[in-house]
Structures are given as C-alpha cells and as structure tokens.
Motif scaffolding. Structure first.
Motif, PDB file in Angstrom:
ATOM      1  N   PRO A  61     -61.967 -44.979 -28.634  1.00 26.21           N
ATOM      2  CA  PRO A  61     -63.155 -44.719 -28.921  1.00 26.21           C
ATOM      3  C   PRO A  61     -63.144 -42.951 -29.046  1.00 26.21           C
ATOM      4  CG  PRO A  61     -63.381 -45.188 -26.546  1.00 26.21           C
ATOM      5  CD  PRO A  61     -61.912 -45.561 -27.277  1.00 26.21           C
ATOM      6  N   LEU A  62     -63.946 -42.608 -29.960  1.00 23.00           N
ATOM      7  CA  LEU A  62     -63.994 -41.065 -30.207  1.00 23.00           C
ATOM      8  C   LEU A  62     -64.728 -40.528 -29.119  1.00 23.00           C
ATOM      9  CD1 LEU A  62     -63.246 -38.811 -32.092  1.00 23.00           C
ATOM     10  CD2 LEU A  62     -65.333 -39.094 -33.301  1.00 23.00           C
ATOM     11  N   ARG A  63     -65.740 -41.220 -28.669  1.00 21.02           N
ATOM     12  CA  ARG A  63     -66.706 -41.150 -27.479  1.00 21.02           C
ATOM     13  C   ARG A  63     -67.132 -42.197 -26.829  1.00 21.02           C
ATOM     14  NH1 ARG A  63     -71.630 -37.549 -28.207  1.00 21.02           N
ATOM     15  NH2 ARG A  63     -71.495 -37.171 -25.923  1.00 21.02           N
ATOM     16  N   LEU A  64     -66.907 -42.417 -25.598  1.00 18.46           N
ATOM     17  CA  LEU A  64     -67.667 -43.396 -24.644  1.00 18.46           C
ATOM     18  C   LEU A  64     -69.063 -43.592 -24.654  1.00 18.46           C
ATOM     19  CD1 LEU A  64     -65.067 -44.236 -22.074  1.00 18.46           C
ATOM     20  CD2 LEU A  64     -65.858 -45.853 -23.566  1.00 18.46           C
ATOM     21  N   LYS A  65     -69.403 -42.050 -24.415  1.00 21.21           N
ATOM     22  CA  LYS A  65     -71.054 -42.021 -24.193  1.00 21.21           C
ATOM     23  C   LYS A  65     -71.878 -42.701 -25.356  1.00 21.21           C
ATOM     24  CE  LYS A  65     -74.343 -38.592 -22.874  1.00 21.21           C
ATOM     25  NZ  LYS A  65     -74.465 -36.967 -22.415  1.00 21.21           N
ATOM     26  N   LYS A  66     -72.802 -43.444 -24.910  1.00 16.66           N
ATOM     27  CA  LYS A  66     -73.584 -44.157 -25.875  1.00 16.66           C
ATOM     28  C   LYS A  66     -72.752 -45.081 -27.005  1.00 16.66           C
ATOM     29  CE  LYS A  66     -77.224 -40.889 -25.582  1.00 16.66           C
ATOM     30  NZ  LYS A  66     -78.002 -39.858 -26.419  1.00 16.66           N
ATOM     31  N   ASN A  67     -71.722 -45.535 -26.490  1.00 17.79           N
ATOM     32  CA  ASN A  67     -70.905 -46.425 -27.282  1.00 17.79           C
ATOM     33  C   ASN A  67     -71.095 -47.749 -26.709  1.00 17.79           C
ATOM     34  OD1 ASN A  67     -68.905 -47.990 -28.488  1.00 17.79           O
ATOM     35  ND2 ASN A  67     -67.583 -46.408 -28.961  1.00 17.79           N
ATOM     36  N   ILE A  71     -68.771 -50.185 -24.298  1.00 18.50           N
ATOM     37  CA  ILE A  71     -69.287 -50.384 -22.671  1.00 18.50           C
ATOM     38  C   ILE A  71     -69.608 -51.746 -22.196  1.00 18.50           C
ATOM     39  CG2 ILE A  71     -71.268 -49.850 -21.245  1.00 18.50           C
ATOM     40  CD1 ILE A  71     -71.436 -47.072 -22.619  1.00 18.50           C
ATOM     41  N   GLU A  72     -69.787 -52.360 -23.264  1.00 20.73           N
ATOM     42  CA  GLU A  72     -69.940 -53.886 -23.112  1.00 20.73           C
ATOM     43  C   GLU A  72     -68.620 -54.697 -22.976  1.00 20.73           C
ATOM     44  OE1 GLU A  72     -72.110 -57.253 -22.104  1.00 20.73           O
ATOM     45  OE2 GLU A  72     -72.858 -54.981 -22.654  1.00 20.73           O
ATOM     46  N   LEU A  73     -67.590 -54.004 -23.608  1.00 21.25           N
ATOM     47  CA  LEU A  73     -66.376 -54.465 -23.575  1.00 21.25           C
ATOM     48  C   LEU A  73     -65.502 -54.185 -22.015  1.00 21.25           C
ATOM     49  CD1 LEU A  73     -63.384 -54.257 -26.166  1.00 21.25           C
ATOM     50  CD2 LEU A  73     -62.811 -53.465 -23.680  1.00 21.25           C
ATOM     51  N   ILE A  74     -65.928 -53.070 -21.600  1.00 20.53           N
ATOM     52  CA  ILE A  74     -65.540 -52.623 -20.294  1.00 20.53           C
ATOM     53  C   ILE A  74     -66.233 -53.640 -19.064  1.00 20.53           C
ATOM     54  CG2 ILE A  74     -65.546 -50.898 -18.547  1.00 20.53           C
ATOM     55  CD1 ILE A  74     -65.352 -48.946 -20.700  1.00 20.53           C
ATOM     56  N   LYS A  75     -67.339 -53.758 -19.348  1.00 19.19           N
ATOM     57  CA  LYS A  75     -68.056 -54.681 -18.349  1.00 19.19           C
ATOM     58  C   LYS A  75     -67.639 -56.114 -18.463  1.00 19.19           C
ATOM     59  CE  LYS A  75     -72.763 -52.402 -18.661  1.00 19.19           C
ATOM     60  NZ  LYS A  75     -74.159 -52.546 -19.178  1.00 19.19           N
ATOM     61  N   ALA A  86     -56.273 -37.563 -16.826  1.00 23.77           N
ATOM     62  CA  ALA A  86     -56.013 -36.466 -18.355  1.00 23.77           C
ATOM     63  C   ALA A  86     -56.573 -37.287 -19.402  1.00 23.77           C
ATOM     64  CB  ALA A  86     -55.016 -35.888 -18.231  1.00 23.77           C
ATOM     65  N   PHE A  87     -57.821 -37.855 -19.553  1.00 21.70           N
ATOM     66  CA  PHE A  87     -58.118 -38.788 -20.442  1.00 21.70           C
ATOM     67  C   PHE A  87     -58.922 -38.060 -21.609  1.00 21.70           C
ATOM     68  CE2 PHE A  87     -62.055 -41.616 -21.902  1.00 21.70           C
ATOM     69  CZ  PHE A  87     -61.146 -42.196 -23.037  1.00 21.70           C
ATOM     70  N   GLY A  88     -59.580 -36.893 -21.182  1.00 20.93           N
ATOM     71  CA  GLY A  88     -60.219 -35.948 -22.249  1.00 20.93           C
ATOM     72  C   GLY A  88     -61.519 -36.190 -22.550  1.00 20.93           C
ATOM     73  N   GLN A  89     -62.134 -37.286 -21.883  1.00 23.68           N
ATOM     74  CA  GLN A  89     -63.448 -37.388 -21.987  1.00 23.68           C
ATOM     75  C   GLN A  89     -64.238 -37.609 -20.815  1.00 23.68           C
ATOM     76  OE1 GLN A  89     -65.004 -40.431 -24.777  1.00 23.68           O
ATOM     77  NE2 GLN A  89     -63.013 -40.272 -25.899  1.00 23.68           N
ATOM     78  N   ILE A  90     -65.479 -36.923 -20.588  1.00 21.45           N
ATOM     79  CA  ILE A  90     -66.284 -37.294 -19.459  1.00 21.45           C
ATOM     80  C   ILE A  90     -66.940 -38.722 -19.477  1.00 21.45           C
ATOM     81  CG2 ILE A  90     -68.434 -36.528 -17.939  1.00 21.45           C
ATOM     82  CD1 ILE A  90     -67.741 -33.608 -18.907  1.00 21.45           C
ATOM     83  N   LEU A  91     -66.853 -39.649 -18.355  1.00 20.35           N
ATOM     84  CA  LEU A  91     -67.421 -40.739 -18.532  1.00 20.35           C
ATOM     85  C   LEU A  91     -69.095 -40.651 -18.219  1.00 20.35           C
ATOM     86  CD1 LEU A  91     -64.747 -43.108 -16.642  1.00 20.35           C
ATOM     87  CD2 LEU A  91     -64.546 -42.076 -18.904  1.00 20.35           C
ATOM     88  N   PRO A  92     -69.700 -41.527 -18.769  1.00 16.98           N
ATOM     89  CA  PRO A  92     -71.103 -41.573 -18.677  1.00 16.98           C
ATOM     90  C   PRO A  92     -71.372 -42.524 -17.412  1.00 16.98           C
ATOM     91  CG  PRO A  92     -70.524 -42.912 -20.402  1.00 16.98           C
ATOM     92  CD  PRO A  92     -69.281 -42.176 -20.198  1.00 16.98           C
ATOM     93  N   LYS A  93     -72.502 -42.217 -16.629  1.00 14.55           N
ATOM     94  CA  LYS A  93     -72.857 -42.937 -15.601  1.00 14.55           C
ATOM     95  C   LYS A  93     -72.685 -44.565 -15.620  1.00 14.55           C
ATOM     96  CE  LYS A  93     -76.227 -43.026 -11.585  1.00 14.55           C
ATOM     97  NZ  LYS A  93     -75.983 -44.390 -11.392  1.00 14.55           N
ATOM     98  N   GLU A  94     -73.124 -44.770 -16.789  1.00 20.37           N
ATOM     99  CA  GLU A  94     -73.053 -46.484 -17.346  1.00 20.37           C
ATOM    100  C   GLU A  94     -71.684 -47.141 -16.994  1.00 20.37           C
ATOM    101  OE1 GLU A  94     -74.879 -49.532 -20.600  1.00 20.37           O
ATOM    102  OE2 GLU A  94     -74.739 -47.166 -20.893  1.00 20.37           O
ATOM    103  N   VAL A  95     -70.720 -46.126 -17.111  1.00 19.82           N
ATOM    104  CA  VAL A  95     -69.221 -46.610 -17.323  1.00 19.82           C
ATOM    105  C   VAL A  95     -68.894 -46.493 -15.787  1.00 19.82           C
ATOM    106  CG1 VAL A  95     -66.994 -46.253 -17.745  1.00 19.82           C
ATOM    107  CG2 VAL A  95     -68.554 -46.160 -19.521  1.00 19.82           C
ATOM    108  N   LEU A  96     -69.177 -45.241 -15.060  1.00 21.71           N
ATOM    109  CA  LEU A  96     -68.903 -45.084 -13.640  1.00 21.71           C
ATOM    110  C   LEU A  96     -69.354 -46.364 -12.800  1.00 21.71           C
ATOM    111  CD1 LEU A  96     -69.669 -41.523 -13.443  1.00 21.71           C
ATOM    112  CD2 LEU A  96     -67.494 -42.248 -13.632  1.00 21.71           C
ATOM    113  N   ASP A  97     -70.374 -46.644 -13.126  1.00 20.05           N
ATOM    114  CA  ASP A  97     -70.951 -47.764 -12.254  1.00 20.05           C
ATOM    115  C   ASP A  97     -70.448 -49.371 -12.567  1.00 20.05           C
ATOM    116  OD1 ASP A  97     -72.580 -46.054 -11.137  1.00 20.05           O
ATOM    117  OD2 ASP A  97     -74.472 -46.512 -12.663  1.00 20.05           O
TER     118      ASP A  97
END
Length: 309
Positions: A61-67, A71-75, A86-97
C-alpha cells in the motif's frame, strides 16, 4: 504464532529471514516497487524479493493510514504480532491495536537517543562510542514506544556508517526472536523512554555533505565516517568536487590557513582544520573511481597550498 512483517530495505532482510525460520510469517508489507537504474525499470524492494522466494503474500500500500481495505485484511489475518523493521511508514492507531501482543519495532540505536530516520549515521557523526539495536512496543509517536530489549556494541574510532549498518542489520533478527519469546512468556519488563534525554536523527541529504574545515579534525573525521557510504562527504579542490571516503586524525597542529593542503604524500593529504590536522586517505574526483591518495597521485597532481572549501 502468526506474524505480519513490515519492512523495505536491505536492513530489514535478515530480520525477516530469522522470523521465517522461527514462526509463521503470514504476510509481508513493503513499500511499492520503485524505478531503479538508468532504465528506470520498476524494482522490488529487498524485503519483497525474500518474501516472494518463500511464497509469502506481499502487500504494497502507498499508505496504510485510512486504507480500509488493507486494515481489514490485517484484521482478518488475526496476527499475534506485527513486526516492523525500517518499513518507511508510520502505523495508524487502528493498525497498532490489531495484534494480540502488539506491534514491535527494531530500531538501530540505543533509544531514546537517535529517534528518527538516520540513527546509524548521526550516531557516528556525533562521535558516539556505543550504539546498538533496540526493540520497542510501538505507539503513535515516532520511535517513542516502551523499550523492550536492547543490544549494545562498542564503536571504534574509524568504523563507518556502512560497517555499523551491516553489524546491526545482521544482529537485529536475533534480538527480535528474543523479544517475541520474552513477551509471550511474560519475561520482559517494559521501560518507558525518557523523553527529556531523547535526540532526533534527521534524514540525510547531499546538500548537507559539504565539509566545514572550520570544525576540528576529530569532528570532520566523524562527519566523513558518518556519511560513508552515502551521501559521501565532499569538499571543493579548486573548481572540482572532491569526495572523501576515508580519513585519519593526526596528533599534529598547524598554523596554516584553515582548509589548506599542507602536505601531499603516499600517506595522503594533510589538511589544516579549525583544530588539528586531518589526513585524507581516500578520494574521488568527478568521472573517476574512488582511489587511495597514493594511487591517485601516480598519474594526477594535487598541489600543496590549495585551500579546500
């Protein structure tokens, strides 16, 4: 034990390899393919190359935030851990949880010092005598999560950023394994970072690589080491850019003009600095390969008295 791995560059590869050896890596997330080389053909990241060789599903994904789709796939995977190197993106709280045990990150510094994008380089530029890897439990901040485990190494006065990169790259995977097992077995005591002693390691760029000869010989030597292998420290010899790959601090003083070449020999170029004398041992001029000074001066001339700028 289900792991989702997120990483992109070469530094991430040994960590992914160790996780594949020990656990079930259910999916890999990495940055999109990028144009590379003269032909600008799309190239896979080193992490994607390894993952595909093991037939592990790869997502870019170009960005995980609001994707919401990602996010549903990860869940749906229901991971025990998300491991980030060294992923190169900051993970949103929705993914961290999402993960059962949380998201853990391998960071190439002794946190809370050198948070940010270029910890290896700035550690050397600043003349530190210790470095290492840290695993932390990720939160929404930039490298601000609770410390889990650290691995410390001593640094020599001539180690380069490239050499330190490889040491930490190859040892990081084992620290991740210890961290995961330690969390599952409830053997790790989390430690909150002390924000008041934290430092930030900003991204590097070619625009910051010009040597300031007003600085001390020790400071310039550290600067050269910290920018090797990229972006490479440089100076101007007359009207040409001279890149400097290797140097050595001499136990000498000089009353010559700061930045001036005070001696040329097979040993290298002695240069007067703001404090002390620096010996330049390996250089590169435009259109030429990097060479030791003793090899360059066989067919080329470098004049004493020239002031480097």
């Amino acid at each position: 034990m289900k792991i989702i791995f997120m990483g992109t560059p070469e530094f991430s590869v040994p960590s992914l390899s160790r996780l594949i050896d020990e656990f079930e890596v259910s999916a890999v997330f990495t940055q999109p393919d990028r144009p590379k080389g003269r032909g600008k053909n799309l190239a896979m990241s080193p992490v994607k190359q390894l993952a595909t060789s093991y037939n592990i599903p790869v997502y870019q994904p170009l960005r995980l935030k609001k994707n919401e789709e990602m996010i549903e796939l990860i869940k749906n995977i229901k991971p025990d851990f998300i491991v980030v190197v060294a992923f190169g993106q900051i993970l949103p709280k929705e993914v961290l949880d999402i993960p059962k045990y949380g998201c853990i990150n391998l960071h190439a510094s002794l946190l809370p010092k050198y948070r940010g994008a270029a910890p290896i380089n700035w550690c050397i530029i600043d003349g530190e005598n210790k470095s290492g890897n840290t695993t932390m439990l990720m939160d929404v901040g930039l490298d601000t999560g609770d410390i889990l485990l650290t691995e410390e190494i001593d640094l020599t006065s001539d180690i380069t950023a490239g050499e330190l990169h490889d040491i930490l790259m190859n040892s990081g995977g084992e620290l991740l394994i210890k961290t995961i097992n330690g969390i599952v077995n409830n053997e790790i005591k989390k430690v909150k970072q002390e924000n008041d002693v934290s430092t930030y390691a900003s991204m590097l760029g070619k625009d910051m690589a010009n040597i300031n000869w007003e600085h001390s010989s020790v400071s310039i030597h550290n600067f050269i080491r910290g920018l090797n292998p990229w972006p490479i420290a440089y100076t101007h010899y007359e009207n040409m850019v001279m890149k400097i790959y290797k140097s050595r601090v001499l136990n000498e003083e000089s009353n010559k003009c700061i930045g001036s070449i005070i001696e040329v020999s097979k040993e290298g170029l002695k240069v007067s600095t703001g404090s002390g004398v620096l010996l330049i041992e390996e250089i590169q001029f435009p259109g030429k390969k990097p060479l030791k000074v003793k090899d360059y001066i066989v067919g080329n001339k470098i004049d004493e008295g020239v002031v480097l700028k």
